[in-house]
Design an enzyme around this catalytic site. Structure first.
Site, PDB file in Angstrom:
ATOM      1  N   PRO A  34     -61.731 -91.535 -16.698  1.00  0.00           N
ATOM      2  CA  PRO A  34     -61.805 -90.648 -17.870  1.00  0.00           C
ATOM      3  C   PRO A  34     -61.724 -91.437 -19.172  1.00  0.00           C
ATOM      4  O   PRO A  34     -61.042 -92.464 -19.235  1.00  0.00           O
ATOM      5  CB  PRO A  34     -60.582 -89.727 -17.715  1.00  0.00           C
ATOM      6  CG  PRO A  34     -59.654 -90.440 -16.797  1.00  0.00           C
ATOM      7  CD  PRO A  34     -60.486 -91.333 -15.920  1.00  0.00           C
ATOM      8  N   ASP A  35     -62.435 -90.978 -20.201  1.00  0.00           N
ATOM      9  CA  ASP A  35     -62.278 -91.600 -21.523  1.00  0.00           C
ATOM     10  C   ASP A  35     -61.148 -90.875 -22.249  1.00  0.00           C
ATOM     11  O   ASP A  35     -60.384 -90.128 -21.625  1.00  0.00           O
ATOM     12  CB  ASP A  35     -63.609 -91.608 -22.303  1.00  0.00           C
ATOM     13  CG  ASP A  35     -64.123 -90.203 -22.608  1.00  0.00           C
ATOM     14  OD1 ASP A  35     -63.395 -89.227 -22.318  1.00  0.00           O
ATOM     15  OD2 ASP A  35     -65.236 -90.070 -23.132  1.00  0.00           O
ATOM     16  N   PHE A  36     -61.035 -91.066 -23.537  1.00  0.00           N
ATOM     17  CA  PHE A  36     -59.975 -90.395 -24.295  1.00  0.00           C
ATOM     18  C   PHE A  36     -60.474 -89.080 -24.883  1.00  0.00           C
ATOM     19  O   PHE A  36     -59.818 -88.053 -24.759  1.00  0.00           O
ATOM     20  CB  PHE A  36     -59.494 -91.302 -25.450  1.00  0.00           C
ATOM     21  CG  PHE A  36     -58.494 -92.335 -25.023  1.00  0.00           C
ATOM     22  CD1 PHE A  36     -57.888 -92.302 -23.780  1.00  0.00           C
ATOM     23  CD2 PHE A  36     -58.127 -93.352 -25.900  1.00  0.00           C
ATOM     24  CE1 PHE A  36     -56.961 -93.247 -23.390  1.00  0.00           C
ATOM     25  CE2 PHE A  36     -57.187 -94.312 -25.535  1.00  0.00           C
ATOM     26  CZ  PHE A  36     -56.616 -94.262 -24.285  1.00  0.00           C
ATOM     27  N   ARG A  37     -61.656 -89.117 -25.546  1.00  0.00           N
ATOM     28  CA  ARG A  37     -61.998 -88.009 -26.425  1.00  0.00           C
ATOM     29  C   ARG A  37     -63.087 -87.066 -25.929  1.00  0.00           C
ATOM     30  O   ARG A  37     -63.449 -86.140 -26.642  1.00  0.00           O
ATOM     31  CB  ARG A  37     -62.381 -88.550 -27.816  1.00  0.00           C
ATOM     32  CG  ARG A  37     -61.181 -89.161 -28.506  1.00  0.00           C
ATOM     33  CD  ARG A  37     -61.514 -89.793 -29.837  1.00  0.00           C
ATOM     34  NE  ARG A  37     -60.328 -90.441 -30.398  1.00  0.00           N
ATOM     35  CZ  ARG A  37     -59.853 -91.622 -30.001  1.00  0.00           C
ATOM     36  NH1 ARG A  37     -60.479 -92.309 -29.072  1.00  0.00           N
ATOM     37  NH2 ARG A  37     -58.762 -92.127 -30.540  1.00  0.00           N
ATOM     38  N   ASN A 106     -62.846-101.571 -23.483  1.00  0.00           N
ATOM     39  CA  ASN A 106     -62.263-101.116 -22.216  1.00  0.00           C
ATOM     40  C   ASN A 106     -61.329-102.156 -21.615  1.00  0.00           C
ATOM     41  O   ASN A 106     -61.490-103.355 -21.828  1.00  0.00           O
ATOM     42  CB  ASN A 106     -63.367-100.758 -21.219  1.00  0.00           C
ATOM     43  CG  ASN A 106     -64.140 -99.543 -21.678  1.00  0.00           C
ATOM     44  OD1 ASN A 106     -63.688 -98.844 -22.582  1.00  0.00           O
ATOM     45  ND2 ASN A 106     -65.280 -99.281 -21.070  1.00  0.00           N
ATOM     46  N   ASP A 108     -60.649-101.969 -18.215  1.00  0.00           N
ATOM     47  CA  ASP A 108     -60.787-101.738 -16.768  1.00  0.00           C
ATOM     48  C   ASP A 108     -61.368-102.921 -15.996  1.00  0.00           C
ATOM     49  O   ASP A 108     -61.422-102.894 -14.762  1.00  0.00           O
ATOM     50  CB  ASP A 108     -61.633-100.483 -16.507  1.00  0.00           C
ATOM     51  CG  ASP A 108     -62.976-100.503 -17.230  1.00  0.00           C
ATOM     52  OD1 ASP A 108     -63.572-101.584 -17.370  1.00  0.00           O
ATOM     53  OD2 ASP A 108     -63.426 -99.427 -17.655  1.00  0.00           O
ATOM     54  N   HIS A 123     -59.315-105.158 -26.092  1.00  0.00           N
ATOM     55  CA  HIS A 123     -58.016-104.519 -25.832  1.00  0.00           C
ATOM     56  C   HIS A 123     -57.342-105.045 -24.564  1.00  0.00           C
ATOM     57  O   HIS A 123     -56.475-104.383 -24.006  1.00  0.00           O
ATOM     58  CB  HIS A 123     -58.190-102.991 -25.774  1.00  0.00           C
ATOM     59  CG  HIS A 123     -58.597-102.419 -27.102  1.00  0.00           C
ATOM     60  ND1 HIS A 123     -59.251-101.213 -27.234  1.00  0.00           N
ATOM     61  CD2 HIS A 123     -58.460-102.907 -28.366  1.00  0.00           C
ATOM     62  CE1 HIS A 123     -59.477-100.994 -28.526  1.00  0.00           C
ATOM     63  NE2 HIS A 123     -59.016-102.003 -29.222  1.00  0.00           N
TER      64      HIS A 123
HETATM   65  P1  NAD Z   1     -63.292 -92.484 -26.734  1.00  0.00           P
HETATM   66  O1  NAD Z   1     -62.714 -91.723 -25.622  1.00  0.00           O
HETATM   67  O2  NAD Z   1     -62.710 -92.316 -28.088  1.00  0.00           O
HETATM   68  O3  NAD Z   1     -64.834 -92.109 -26.863  1.00  0.00           O
HETATM   69  C1  NAD Z   1     -65.705 -92.108 -25.779  1.00  0.00           C
HETATM   70  C2  NAD Z   1     -67.088 -91.845 -26.316  1.00  0.00           C
HETATM   71  O4  NAD Z   1     -68.001 -92.061 -25.276  1.00  0.00           O
HETATM   72  C3  NAD Z   1     -67.288 -90.415 -26.806  1.00  0.00           C
HETATM   73  O5  NAD Z   1     -67.985 -90.503 -28.024  1.00  0.00           O
HETATM   74  C4  NAD Z   1     -68.136 -89.768 -25.695  1.00  0.00           C
HETATM   75  O6  NAD Z   1     -69.060 -88.833 -26.214  1.00  0.00           O
HETATM   76  C5  NAD Z   1     -68.885 -90.949 -25.161  1.00  0.00           C
HETATM   77  N1  NAD Z   1     -69.224 -90.881 -23.733  1.00  0.00           N
HETATM   78  C6  NAD Z   1     -68.416 -90.567 -22.703  1.00  0.00           C
HETATM   79  N2  NAD Z   1     -69.044 -90.780 -21.539  1.00  0.00           N
HETATM   80  C7  NAD Z   1     -70.295 -91.209 -21.850  1.00  0.00           C
HETATM   81  C8  NAD Z   1     -71.416 -91.612 -21.095  1.00  0.00           C
HETATM   82  N3  NAD Z   1     -71.395 -91.647 -19.769  1.00  0.00           N
HETATM   83  N4  NAD Z   1     -72.544 -91.965 -21.760  1.00  0.00           N
HETATM   84  C9  NAD Z   1     -72.596 -91.955 -23.112  1.00  0.00           C
HETATM   85  N5  NAD Z   1     -71.542 -91.602 -23.892  1.00  0.00           N
HETATM   86  C10 NAD Z   1     -70.406 -91.263 -23.264  1.00  0.00           C
HETATM   87  O7  NAD Z   1     -63.324 -94.022 -26.301  1.00  0.00           O
HETATM   88  P2  NAD Z   1     -63.404 -95.347 -27.188  1.00  0.00           P
HETATM   89  O8  NAD Z   1     -64.293 -95.147 -28.343  1.00  0.00           O
HETATM   90  O9  NAD Z   1     -63.655 -96.451 -26.252  1.00  0.00           O
HETATM   91  O10 NAD Z   1     -61.980 -95.562 -27.842  1.00  0.00           O
HETATM   92  C11 NAD Z   1     -60.770 -95.235 -27.270  1.00  0.00           C
HETATM   93  C12 NAD Z   1     -59.968 -96.305 -26.562  1.00  0.00           C
HETATM   94  O11 NAD Z   1     -59.998 -95.898 -25.232  1.00  0.00           O
HETATM   95  C13 NAD Z   1     -60.416 -97.714 -26.470  1.00  0.00           C
HETATM   96  O12 NAD Z   1     -59.539 -98.464 -27.213  1.00  0.00           O
HETATM   97  C14 NAD Z   1     -60.221 -98.104 -24.986  1.00  0.00           C
HETATM   98  O13 NAD Z   1     -59.342 -99.212 -24.898  1.00  0.00           O
HETATM   99  C15 NAD Z   1     -59.517 -96.936 -24.417  1.00  0.00           C
HETATM  100  N6  NAD Z   1     -59.844 -96.482 -23.058  1.00  0.00           N
HETATM  101  C16 NAD Z   1     -60.387 -97.337 -22.158  1.00  0.00           C
HETATM  102  C17 NAD Z   1     -60.717 -96.871 -20.896  1.00  0.00           C
HETATM  103  C18 NAD Z   1     -61.293 -97.854 -19.919  1.00  0.00           C
HETATM  104  O14 NAD Z   1     -60.937 -99.019 -19.913  1.00  0.00           O
HETATM  105  N7  NAD Z   1     -62.224 -97.411 -19.050  1.00  0.00           N
HETATM  106  C19 NAD Z   1     -60.531 -95.537 -20.551  1.00  0.00           C
HETATM  107  C20 NAD Z   1     -59.966 -94.681 -21.506  1.00  0.00           C
HETATM  108  C21 NAD Z   1     -59.629 -95.170 -22.768  1.00  0.00           C
END
Ligand code: NAD
Length: 245
Positions: A34-37, A106, A108, A123
């Protein structure tokens, strides 16, 4: 320009070489992290404390057990997933000499797992963990398998080598990423909301002629992009790759 023309344009930019890929959590959602937003992101879930607080430097030291519980469930799920086409294509294009670097927010480790060599993890990475007392290194599985607070043989707490809120980015990593972005002809900015600073501000130093945004949602930064593609990163890059063959 219609969608096909946009993908065709992306594929010709990749063929030209000099590409740097700048990604965020959205690059790994197609792997199941999962992402954050996004709608189903970590910020939409109910926890006792907001995720930003739980992933902060202060919380790690004041509520270590709660931090590790959240970290184990919400973040270490990345140990059970595989790279998706976005990670694999970055590695392939690097091997072909077309992509110079991956700069990722990321933690991960999936770009490295896919075979990319020149990766700047702004990060940090869950794959690196060290004792805060003696610096001894431990694998992520050690953290996951620990009952309670993971401790080093010396008794110190083992901390994941990820940049928590309130901590500075690693200077060498930032400098390497900045040099790569500044020298790129094309910067692909994918799967990031561009809302976490200072990482998001790094795209401002891009000096090339093709800023490409790939995201499922619209972003304010589209105003300065030379090419915007709305869609899933893995699918968009796979389409671009097909047009190259
Ligand atoms: P965010 O959650 O703020 O934003 C994610 C963005 O990606 C959103 O704009 C969303 O619309 C878009 N998105 C999601 N899935 C998509 C896809 N398959 N294709 C195209 N667009 C997609 O994440 P961010 O901008 O990376 O910032 C938040 C922080 O989250 C970072 O500092 C990161 O370290 C951390 N984070 C990392 C992980 C990881 O390592 N996988 C997971 C969660 C959060």
């Amino acid at each position: 320009m219609n969608d096909n023309e946009r993908i065709k344009k992306l594929s010709s930019l990749i063929d030209r070489g000099g590409v740097v890929f700048f990604g965020g959590a959205g690059v790994s959602t197609e792997s199941g992290i999962p992402d954050f937003r996004s709608e189903n992101g970590l910020y939409s879930r109910k926890y006792d404390h907001p995720p930003e607080e739980m992933l902060s430097h202060g919380f790690f030291f004041s509520h270590t057990r709660e931090f590790l519980e959240f970290y184990g469930k919400a973040i270490l799920c990345c140990l059970d997933v595989s790279p998706n086409p976005a990670h694999r294509l970055c590695a392939k294009w690097e091997k072909e000499g077309l992509l110079d670097a991956v700069v990722t927010q990321n933690i991960d480790g999936l770009h490295t797992a896919a075979g990319s060599k020149n990766v700047f993890e702004l990060h940090g990475s869950v794959m690196r963990n060290r004792c805060i007392e003696c610096g001894r290194k431990y694998p992520a599985e050690y953290i996951r398998k620990s009952e309670g607070i993971p401790r080093c043989a010396c008794g110190g707490i083992i901390k994941p080598d990820v940049v928590l809120y309130g901590e500075p980015l690693d200077g060498e990593t930032v400098n390497g990423a900045a040099r790569a972005i500044a020298a790129a002809k094309t910067l692909i900015v994918a799967g990031t909301s561009l809302s976490v600073y200072p990482a998001a501000g790094m795209i401002d130093i891009f000096g090339g002629d093709a800023l490409v945004l790939i995201n499922r949602q619209s972003l304010a930064a589209e105003a300065r992009a030379d090419l915007t593609i709305h869609g899933s990163v893995g699918e968009v890059l796979s389409e671009a790759e097909k047009l190259r063959q």
